[in-house]
Design a protein around this motif. Structure first.
Motif, PDB file in Angstrom:
ATOM      1  N   ASN A  37       0.806  -1.228   0.000  1.00 49.17           N
ATOM      2  CA  ASN A  37       0.000   0.000   0.000  1.00 49.17           C
ATOM      3  C   ASN A  37       0.836   1.275   0.000  1.00 49.17           C
ATOM      4  O   ASN A  37       0.530   2.238   0.699  1.00 49.17           O
ATOM      5  CB  ASN A  37      -0.987  -0.014   1.179  1.00 49.17           C
ATOM      6  N   ARG A  81      -9.690  -7.283   0.611  1.00 52.12           N
ATOM      7  CA  ARG A  81     -10.564  -6.100   0.609  1.00 52.12           C
ATOM      8  C   ARG A  81      -9.686  -4.872   0.365  1.00 52.12           C
ATOM      9  O   ARG A  81      -8.626  -4.744   0.977  1.00 52.12           O
ATOM     10  CB  ARG A  81     -11.275  -5.919   1.964  1.00 52.12           C
ATOM     11  N   PRO A 121      -8.203  -1.184   0.664  1.00 55.52           N
ATOM     12  CA  PRO A 121      -8.115  -0.299   1.832  1.00 55.52           C
ATOM     13  C   PRO A 121      -9.265   0.715   1.824  1.00 55.52           C
ATOM     14  O   PRO A 121      -9.691   1.160   0.749  1.00 55.52           O
ATOM     15  CB  PRO A 121      -6.762   0.415   1.645  1.00 55.52           C
ATOM     16  N   ALA A 122      -9.778   1.034   3.005  1.00 54.45           N
ATOM     17  CA  ALA A 122     -10.911   1.969   3.083  1.00 54.45           C
ATOM     18  C   ALA A 122     -10.495   3.354   2.584  1.00 54.45           C
ATOM     19  O   ALA A 122      -9.361   3.792   2.817  1.00 54.45           O
ATOM     20  CB  ALA A 122     -11.362   2.061   4.539  1.00 54.45           C
ATOM     21  N   ALA A 123     -11.423   4.026   1.864  1.00 55.52           N
ATOM     22  CA  ALA A 123     -11.126   5.376   1.368  1.00 55.52           C
ATOM     23  C   ALA A 123     -11.081   6.345   2.539  1.00 55.52           C
ATOM     24  O   ALA A 123     -11.822   6.202   3.514  1.00 55.52           O
ATOM     25  CB  ALA A 123     -12.195   5.793   0.372  1.00 55.52           C
ATOM     26  N   ASP A 154     -10.747  11.611   0.219  1.00 53.28           N
ATOM     27  CA  ASP A 154     -10.441  10.981  -1.072  1.00 53.28           C
ATOM     28  C   ASP A 154     -11.455  11.293  -2.165  1.00 53.28           C
ATOM     29  O   ASP A 154     -11.225  10.986  -3.331  1.00 53.28           O
ATOM     30  CB  ASP A 154     -10.325   9.455  -0.917  1.00 53.28           C
ATOM     31  N   ASN A 155     -12.580  11.857  -1.810  1.00 52.63           N
ATOM     32  CA  ASN A 155     -13.636  12.056  -2.793  1.00 52.63           C
ATOM     33  C   ASN A 155     -13.829  13.476  -3.243  1.00 52.63           C
ATOM     34  O   ASN A 155     -14.901  13.840  -3.740  1.00 52.63           O
ATOM     35  CB  ASN A 155     -14.963  11.512  -2.245  1.00 52.63           C
TER      36      ASN A 155
END
Ligand code: FES
Length: 576
Positions: A438, A532, A534-536, A540-541
């Motif tokens: 990552n 899975r 990695p969570a955002a 990030d949006n």
């Protein structure tokens, strides 16, 4: 066919009445104090990449003055304008995250303003590729100059260079070989002058590649930042920019497949920074040229490392300058180069070379028949751990680790690495393979230079200097070690690196260019199902970060945004 517009008539602001647009533009520019005569001259833009945070660009203001002098002596009107600047230590999370933003900025400002040609002043690592990417896409006549390398420092009679010696001394400090007082003393001596890192890091590598590509005046890459010669180079660059405007010599006529192949050849021969392959791929991509990593590897097998410079050798950039700079390298490489490639001088690479006298004696550039390293500095690896490729700087690695099988010790992220690498309880031995996940283009984000995973403190204190380390991150060109980088696809998008677990066996085989995870396919299929993303993060949006996540390409595509690359028309280097 209508004649292209020049000077103030170029790129008029859209008011629906061109004559009015020009009238208004002239009215405003006259507030700068220009005469009508000045405004009729070719207009030469100069990118101002100065920033109080960028010591590598400390001399930009005086360089701009020298460029302006050259422009005016040649009859042009110089106009400087700001662009984004990036320094390696002052860009969070990493300068690579912002390289494409700088490239967009450069491209759009070159395109938007009434510029007949542009002098691109770069230096620090990401600035040169960003400016060349922008210039390639804008395709306005352009000439690059760099701020130039720093001079070396001195500690207890030993020469010091940023940042190979930053890392060497930090490793000694981690191993408790030197104390707080000495590390602070070294800290004040590592960057003794303005300029870019004076080893073969990314800045030096990209400067030499850009000169080899023909985008810089001959000799421009190696002149130290604080030498008077650097100012003369700036003046000459300004004068040549005026000629480029008159000749309409655009970047697409210089950055040809042959020119990029010359740059790739020089990257290998100088034992250059691994970052440069990402940057050259991105620059080539702007021109519709796809760099094929396997062909690049074949090029590497027939291109020895000739330059004896840190981190792989012993000299520094000022020594290369005294040894004749890039010309000395090109002279040795001549049989392997495209000598007919056009350059910003309006002459070919071989014509430029013929005008430079060879140094009488030098020991920085080795002859082709007796090189520093028999193959190019960078090798490309493939295997089930890196289906789209990974690279290793073999010239900076330990020979005994080039064929090595070891047990994986896995760090899931940069935070995990920071938390556990020095834990005395960490289950790690010198034969293990350190794996960092990552930390790729989307993972960190921005593919930070975290591939130089530190040797765990407890091993460093036992005298361990090198281990095999693998990640999807990059590494500073100033670093060294048996370090596999740019693993693609990266772990954050589910590449095989994401599937590695503690205790797995990994085989690195550089002679056969293989990187294998020795886990059977059924087990890998199971792990793939369980994986899975990695969570955002909360940010990030939105904004640039969203654009970055949505469009950044993998390392093998130069990490450029997908919508900025041109349609591929050719694969390079063209190797048998
Ligand atoms: Fe700017 Fe090294 S930090 S060139």
């Amino acid at each position: 066919m209508s004649t292209p517009k020049r000077g103030m008539r170029r790129n008029l602001t859209a008011y629906g009445d061109e004559e009015f647009s020009l009238f208004l533009r002239r009215a405003f520019i006259k507030a700068m104090g220009y005469t009508d005569d000045a405004l009729e001259r070719p207009i030469i833009g100069i990118t101002n990449t100065y920033s109080g945070f960028n010591a590598c660009h400390r001399t930009v203001p005086e360089l701009i003055e020298a460029v302006k002098r050259g422009v005016m002596l040649a009859g042009g009107l110089p106009v400087e304008f700001p662009t984004i600047t990036l320094h390696e230590s002052f860009a969070y999370p990493t300068s690579m995250y912002l390289r494409n933003l700088m490239a967009i900025d450069a491209e759009e400002m070159i395109r938007a303003q009434p510029i007949d040609s542009v002098v691109l002043i770069g230096g620090c690592d990401k600035t040169v590729p960003a400016l060349l990417m922008g210039a390639a896409s804008a395709n306005v006549p352009a000439i690059l100059m760099v701020t130039g390398p720093m001079l070396t420092g001195n500690h207890k009679g030993e020469r010091l260079g940023a940042c190979t010696d930053c890392r060497r001394f930090w490793a000694r400090y981690r191993a408790s070989e030197i104390d707080d007082h000495e590390i602070n003393e070294v800290n004040s001596k590592l960057c003794p002058t303005a300029g870019t890192c004076m080893v073969m890091g990314t800045a030096s590598t990209m400067a030499l590649c850009a000169e080899a590509m023909g985008m810089m005046l001959p000799g421009g890459a190696a002149i130290p930042a604080v030498f008077a010669e650097r100012m003369r180079n700036a003046e000459a660059t300004g004068a040549r920019a005026v000629a480029l405007a008159k000749e309409r010599l655009t970047p697409d006529r210089i950055m040809t497949p042959e020119a990029i192949e010359n740059a790739l050849r020089v990257l290998l021969a100088v034992g250059g920074s691994t970052n440069a392959i990402v940057h050259l791929t991105a620059i080539a991509g702007r021109l519709g040229l796809a760099v094929d990593l396997d062909s690049f590897d074949r090029m590497g097998r027939e291109t020895p490392v000739l330059v004896d410079l840190k981190p792989t050798g012993q000299h520094y950039m000022e020594d290369l300058y005294n040894a004749g700079g890039l010309a000395t390298i090109l002279r040795e490489l001549k049989p392997l180069l495209h000598g007919k490639a056009l350059t910003v001088t309006g002459k070919t690479l071989e014509q430029n070379l013929a005008e430079v006298r060879a140094p009488e004696k030098q020991e920085v550039v080795k002859p082709l028949r007796d090189p520093v390293f028999k193959e190019g500095g960078i090798a490309v690896l493939r295997g089930n751990l890196a289906p789209d490729g990974a690279i290793i700087k073999q010239s900076a690695a330990s020979e005994k680790l080039m064929s090595h099988t070891g047990r994986a010790v896995v760090f899931e992220s940069l935070d995990d690495l920071a938390d556990r690498i020095d834990d005395p309880q960490l289950d790690v031995n010198a034969d293990d393979v350190l794996v960092l996940k990552n930390a790729g283009p989307k993972g960190a984000p921005g593919m930070p230079e975290a591939g130089y995973i530190p040797i765990p403190r407890k091993l460093a204190q036992q005298g361990v200097k090198d281990m095999v380390r693998i990640s999807d991150a990059r590494m500073s060109g100033t670093a060294f070690g048996s370090i596999v980088l740019h693993v693609a696809p990266e772990s954050a998008i589910g590449g095989p690196l994401a599937l590695v677990r503690n205790g797995d066996r990994i085989r690195l085989d550089v002679p056969h260019r293989r990187l294998e995870l020795l886990v059977d396919e059924a087990e890998l299929t199971l792990r793939r199902k369980q994986w899975r993303a990695p969570a955002a993060g909360a940010e990030d949006n939105r904004g640039y970060r969203k654009l970055f996540f949505d469009t950044v390409q993998q390392a093998d595509r130069g990490c450029d945004f997908d919508f900025l690359a041109a349609k591929v028309t050719m694969r390079i280097p063209r190797m048998p």
